[in-house]
Design an enzyme around this catalytic site. Structure first.
Site, PDB file in Angstrom:
ATOM      1  N   GLU A 287       1.037  -0.909   0.202  1.00  0.00           N
ATOM      2  CA  GLU A 287       0.008  -0.050   0.174  1.00  0.00           C
ATOM      3  C   GLU A 287       1.027   1.160  -0.027  1.00  0.00           C
ATOM      4  OE1 GLU A 287      -3.048   0.131  -0.642  1.00  0.00           O
ATOM      5  OE2 GLU A 287      -3.151  -1.885  -0.918  1.00  0.00           O
ATOM      6  N   CYS A 321      -2.198   9.222   3.784  1.00  0.00           N
ATOM      7  CA  CYS A 321      -1.697   9.326   2.857  1.00  0.00           C
ATOM      8  C   CYS A 321      -2.813   9.477   1.915  1.00  0.00           C
ATOM      9  CB  CYS A 321      -1.533   7.545   3.143  1.00  0.00           C
ATOM     10  SG  CYS A 321      -3.119   6.386   3.749  1.00  0.00           S
TER      11      CYS A 321
HETATM   12  P1  NAD Z   1       8.442   4.944   3.513  1.00  0.00           P
HETATM   13  O1  NAD Z   1       8.455   4.159   2.159  1.00  0.00           O
HETATM   14  O2  NAD Z   1       9.737   5.499   3.689  1.00  0.00           O
HETATM   15  O3  NAD Z   1       8.935   3.908   4.709  1.00  0.00           O
HETATM   16  C1  NAD Z   1       8.495   2.703   4.898  1.00  0.00           C
HETATM   17  C2  NAD Z   1       8.334   2.113   5.747  1.00  0.00           C
HETATM   18  O4  NAD Z   1       9.533   1.159   4.337  1.00  0.00           O
HETATM   19  C3  NAD Z   1       9.591   2.220   6.594  1.00  0.00           C
HETATM   20  O5  NAD Z   1       9.536   1.281   7.755  1.00  0.00           O
HETATM   21  C4  NAD Z   1      11.257   1.472   5.755  1.00  0.00           C
HETATM   22  O6  NAD Z   1      11.818   1.553   7.630  1.00  0.00           O
HETATM   23  C5  NAD Z   1      11.497   0.950   5.554  1.00  0.00           C
HETATM   24  N1  NAD Z   1      12.117   0.823   4.406  1.00  0.00           N
HETATM   25  C6  NAD Z   1      12.560   1.757   4.363  1.00  0.00           C
HETATM   26  N2  NAD Z   1      13.599   1.696   2.655  1.00  0.00           N
HETATM   27  C7  NAD Z   1      13.451  -0.203   2.620  1.00  0.00           C
HETATM   28  C8  NAD Z   1      13.818  -0.945   2.122  1.00  0.00           C
HETATM   29  N3  NAD Z   1      14.929  -0.857   0.860  1.00  0.00           N
HETATM   30  N4  NAD Z   1      13.252  -2.511   1.891  1.00  0.00           N
HETATM   31  C9  NAD Z   1      12.653  -2.442   2.670  1.00  0.00           C
HETATM   32  N5  NAD Z   1      12.056  -1.645   3.776  1.00  0.00           N
HETATM   33  C10 NAD Z   1      12.178  -0.516   3.707  1.00  0.00           C
HETATM   34  O7  NAD Z   1       7.580   5.664   3.902  1.00  0.00           O
HETATM   35  P2  NAD Z   1       7.055   6.180   4.755  1.00  0.00           P
HETATM   36  O8  NAD Z   1       7.793   8.003   4.772  1.00  0.00           O
HETATM   37  O9  NAD Z   1       7.228   5.149   6.271  1.00  0.00           O
HETATM   38  O10 NAD Z   1       5.541   6.719   4.944  1.00  0.00           O
HETATM   39  C11 NAD Z   1       4.594   7.941   4.741  1.00  0.00           C
HETATM   40  C12 NAD Z   1       4.452   6.863   3.614  1.00  0.00           C
HETATM   41  O11 NAD Z   1       4.191   5.858   3.128  1.00  0.00           O
HETATM   42  C13 NAD Z   1       3.664   7.921   1.959  1.00  0.00           C
HETATM   43  O12 NAD Z   1       4.208   8.093   0.531  1.00  0.00           O
HETATM   44  C14 NAD Z   1       2.770   7.791   2.331  1.00  0.00           C
HETATM   45  O13 NAD Z   1       1.371   8.262   1.135  1.00  0.00           O
HETATM   46  C15 NAD Z   1       2.489   6.324   2.714  1.00  0.00           C
HETATM   47  N6  NAD Z   1       0.997   5.678   3.280  1.00  0.00           N
HETATM   48  C16 NAD Z   1       0.333   4.604   2.933  1.00  0.00           C
HETATM   49  C17 NAD Z   1      -0.990   4.521   3.220  1.00  0.00           C
HETATM   50  C18 NAD Z   1      -1.959   3.382   1.906  1.00  0.00           C
HETATM   51  O14 NAD Z   1      -2.903   2.930   2.605  1.00  0.00           O
HETATM   52  N7  NAD Z   1      -1.654   3.162   1.220  1.00  0.00           N
HETATM   53  C19 NAD Z   1      -0.853   4.552   4.198  1.00  0.00           C
HETATM   54  C20 NAD Z   1      -0.094   5.328   5.484  1.00  0.00           C
HETATM   55  C21 NAD Z   1       0.900   5.730   4.502  1.00  0.00           C
END
Ligand code: NAD
Length: 516
Positions: A287, A321
């Site tokens: 997501e 999001c």
């Molecule tokens: P992010 O993608 O930076 O991080 C999300 C998670 O991924 C964190 O736990 C992070 O440590 C991990 N991560 C980072 N690099 C990684 C890698 N190479 N391999 C595996 N894991 C890795 O996102 P964020 O800043 O934590 O959250 C904000 C984003 O999330 C926004 O884009 C928002 O729209 C989205 N979001 C989507 C939903 C939905 O339901 N669609 C809900 C909430 C947030």
């Protein structure tokens, strides 16, 4: 045990003096607990590593919320091994037993609501109602998925066939890697983790490095609920350091990810490559981001529309999001409506989220702070600043609610996810034009339309391409069970968290046939 029908957890009414007192004393208590060190949890063992990292308070980055261990390859391998071994027993436990842990954990969380909200205020800069909403949603996910697991364990109907007894059972997948974001560090983390283990999988939980302490609080709750060791293993740390090791490990079976599009696509790509020794195709539930909007038609209650746009754009500093980052307004009411937005936005108080009179707190970290301010500069070139546009002159990552008007539908701030308190206002010629603009991004998560025109509502139901479409209300605030949540296109795999199909993503169906 008789299980009642699922009902959403009520929100705390902070206008009541006794609730204000409870929140204040929770904030005081938690303040005294800041700065502690938290171990990794692998198979129930508390593990410390030589490399550490800190979780900081975004309202006051000098304040350390907790000190965490940064795992390396060794701990990743160890956690996968433990989860793999634990799966051999856990997969045979009954749905009733597994759901029982979730019911217990939900009760513990309900009893500790104010304390957990206080942790969210300090670690992620949520205001009181935003923090409470996050905890309430976490409780909802546990209550909902526990009931769902029991439902999927019931007899599944099949077409009768003479001379055979046929049966279909849902069985778990294996070891899951759960990777949540920091913006709903309780609700989304709890939802993804609970769905994974209540269906019989074991989990490696890798919370965001911006919210690892609140994740540890959930681990404490699972422990108190009696969940056996090794079912959920806690491995906080930077995703860029351990993410690939977890996703690419041949023994992990699925990845449940919520976060940005960039990271989501990277995970999808890596997970699609079979590694030596891997005997399955990994499943990825991803997501991702959004560029959500509200369309405002002329035939509507403009006050209610302006309230909805403001709440959608600036609640939790626009870091949802589902946040409304584009207001698409039809020409005939455009100028009047922009004025209405301006008046409202200028009244929003920004400041410490510990103070309940503030509507907005800080954004999550320095990187986000700089990136949002940079987008504001881009926006000022692309349109006209209506209000806001600056950081507060104080420590902490505070940014004013910012509105920029006259943005073209293909401008950068109309297309790219900013994830902060920035609203782009776009003029549409008419309703059809507004719909086209709304559908013109790579995302498709949430949207809303304010209109009294029934034809427009029906047309939008047909062609507005987003996972969650709302009419005459804001585009944030989905409720578990009521508004199953997930988006189209680059917003993700439309997994509909909090819906009746969700647990299927964590299981596989086994058809069993016996000849008489
Ligand atoms: P992010 O993608 O930076 O991080 C999300 C998670 O991924 C964190 O736990 C992070 O440590 C991990 N991560 C980072 N690099 C990684 C890698 N190479 N391999 C595996 N894991 C890795 O996102 P964020 O800043 O934590 O959250 C904000 C984003 O999330 C926004 O884009 C928002 O729209 C989205 N979001 C989507 C939903 C939905 O339901 N669609 C809900 C909430 C947030």
């Amino acid at each position: 045990m008789v299980i009642s029908e699922f009902k959403n957890e009520p929100f705390v009414d902070f206008s009541m003096p006794e609730n204000q007192e409870r929140m204040k004393s929770a904030l005081k208590k938690v303040k005294q607990e800041l700065g502690k060190e938290y171990p990794l949890i692998i198979g129930g063992e508390r593990v410390k590593t030589s490399e550490k990292f800190k979780s900081l308070n975004p309202s006051n980055p000098d304040e350390v919320i907790g000190i965490l261990q940064q795992p390396a390859d060794k701990e990743v391998t160890q956690a996968v091994e433990v989860a793999k071994d634990t799966f051999e027993n856990w997969k045979h436990t009954s749905a009733k037993e597994r759901a029982g842990y979730l019911f217990k954990a939900a009760k513990i969380m309900r009893d500790r609501k104010f304390e957990l909200s206080a942790w969210l205020v300090y670690e992620t800069g949520k205001t009181w109602p935003e923090a409470d909403g996050d905890v309430a949603e976490a409780i909802d996910f546990m209550e909902f998925y526990a009931r769902e697991a029991l439902r999927y364990a019931l007899h599944q109907p099949l077409t009768p066939f003479p001379g055979e007894i046929n049966e279909l059972r849902y069985i778990p997948l294996g070891v899951g890697v759960v990777i949540p974001p920091w913006n709903f560090p309780m609700a989304i983390l709890v939802g993804m983790t609970s769905a994974s283990f209540v269906t019989g999988n074991t989990v490696i939980l890798k919370p965001s490095s911006d919210s690892p302490v609140i994740a540890h609080k959930f681990m404490e709750i699972l422990d108190e609920a009696g969940l056996p060791s090794g079912v959920v293993n806690y491995l906080p740390g930077r995703g860029s350091v351990i993410g690939d090791g977890l996703v690419g490990n041949p023994h992990t079976r699925f990845i449940s990810f919520t976060g940005s599009m960039e990271v989501g696509l990277h995970i999808v790509e890596l997970a699609s490559k079979a590694q030596p020794g891997q005997i399955w195709i990994k499943r990825v539930i991803a997501e991702m981001g959004g560029k959500d909007c509200t369309i405002v038609d002329s035939d509507t209650d403009l006050d209610s529309a302006a309230d909805g746009v403001i709440a959608g754009a600036f609640g939790f500093q626009g870091q949802k999001c589902s946040a409304c980052s584009r207001a698409i307004v039809v020409d005939s009411i455009y100028d009047e409506f922009v004025e209405m937005l301006k008046i409202r936005a200028q009244k929003l108080k920004v400041g410490m989220p510990t103070d309940p009179t503030n509507y907005m707190g800080p954004v999550i970290n320095e990187r986000a702070f700089k990136s949002i301010l940079n987008y504001i500069e881009i926006g000022k070139q692309e349109g006209k600043l209506v209000c806001g546009g600056k950081a507060l002159d104080r420590s902490g990552y505070f940014i004013e609610p910012t509105i920029i008007r006259d943005i073209a539908s293909d401008a950068r701030i109309a297309k790219e996810e900013i994830f902060g308190p920035v609203l782009a206002v776009i003029r549409a010629k008419d309703f059809e034009d507004a719909l086209n603009i709304a559908n013109s991004t790579i995302y498709g998560l949430t949207s809303s339309l304010y209109t009294r025109n029934r034809k427009y509502i029906e047309r939008a139901k047909d062609v507005f391409h987003c996972g969650n479409l709302y009419f005459n209300r804001k585009c944030t605030g989905a409720l578990v069970g009521v508004h199953p949540f997930g988006g189209f296109n680059m917003s993700g795999t439309d997994s509909k968290a909090g819906g009746k199909d969700y647990l299927l993503l964590f299981m596989q169906a086994k058809a069993i046939s016996e000849k008489l």
